[in-house]
Enzyme design. Sequence first.
Site, short mmCIF file in Angstrom:
data_model
loop_
_atom_site.label_atom_id
_atom_site.label_comp_id
_atom_site.label_asym_id
_atom_site.label_seq_id
_atom_site.Cartn_x
_atom_site.Cartn_y
_atom_site.Cartn_z
N LYS A 1 6.97 10.12 -0.61
CA LYS A 1 6.62 9.64 -1.95
C LYS A 1 7.18 10.64 -2.96
O LYS A 1 6.71 11.76 -3.07
CB LYS A 1 5.11 9.51 -2.13
N ARG B 1 1.36 -5.56 -6.78
CA ARG B 1 0.80 -4.44 -6.04
C ARG B 1 0.09 -5.02 -4.82
O ARG B 1 -1.02 -5.54 -4.92
CB ARG B 1 -0.18 -3.66 -6.91
#
Length: 297
Positions: free
Chosen positions: A27, A184
């Site tokens: 990430k 999402r």
Amino acid sequence: MNRTYKPMLARLAHKPFSSSSWLFEIKWDGFRAIAYVIETVSVRSRNGKELIQVFPELEELKQLASNVVLDGEIVVVKDGKTDFQALLERSNATSQVEIELQKKRTPVVYIIFDILEKDGITLVNLPLTERKRILKASVKEGKHVLLSDFIETKGQAYYTIALEKGLEGIMAKKKDSFYEPGLRTGNWLKIKKLRSCDCVILGYTKGSGARTDTFGALLLGLYSEKKLVYVGKVGTGFSQRTLDMLSKRFQKLKTAKAPFFVNSADEITWLKPELVCEVAYQTVTKDKRLRLPRFSG
């Protein structure tokens, strides 16, 4: 550019896991951006703002790919780790002279992890593993452009290694997932290690909308050499019950005395420094503020 895309978003997972149905990658701590490499290069932020003038070194994409739409993260890397504060400072450059100077001092890298379109054909309805294969065949790496590495199955071990290297966490993505622009979903997960600290509640901002009767955000402080120092505001993580409970307790703690100056346009109500709360956060910025704070209790 015939069509535009909104980035697919990820949900938060609270702990790492391993699974043969998932792949895992770093990430990256930067600016999410969609790159359109067609006749010219356009790099758009999450809200559609053009970034190529701010980061002109990403024109390199034109030499590394053609007729593609890519998804990735713009980062500044220092000592093997991403430096978000340096990226923020870089993005604040406005004049052409300053941008060119910053480009030499603090160059950015665009780390690509997905491909959404090739030769005018959308790829969003292909499985992730197929998009990864097409991405590798369609984009070369360069001085300012890298392809994001990933591993399969071993998410727990990968998460441990990422933290040992000082990175903020990992992404978990289902191998067979389609690209869902602007959504999402549980097909993409972000797994981050959050720090926490106990902060003194020193005031709150006026609420609006659903929070008109409670508050907007809490103003936080920590003691440094017996003196309260401002460390930022927190406005997320509250249940309605917590909002109501805190608002009720605040009524007896209001004071006209401000413990420090806060440069804010918000209407602030100051409180006596008697309440403490736990706040989770990602890191501390160079100006001693909590980054991405969230109320924990």
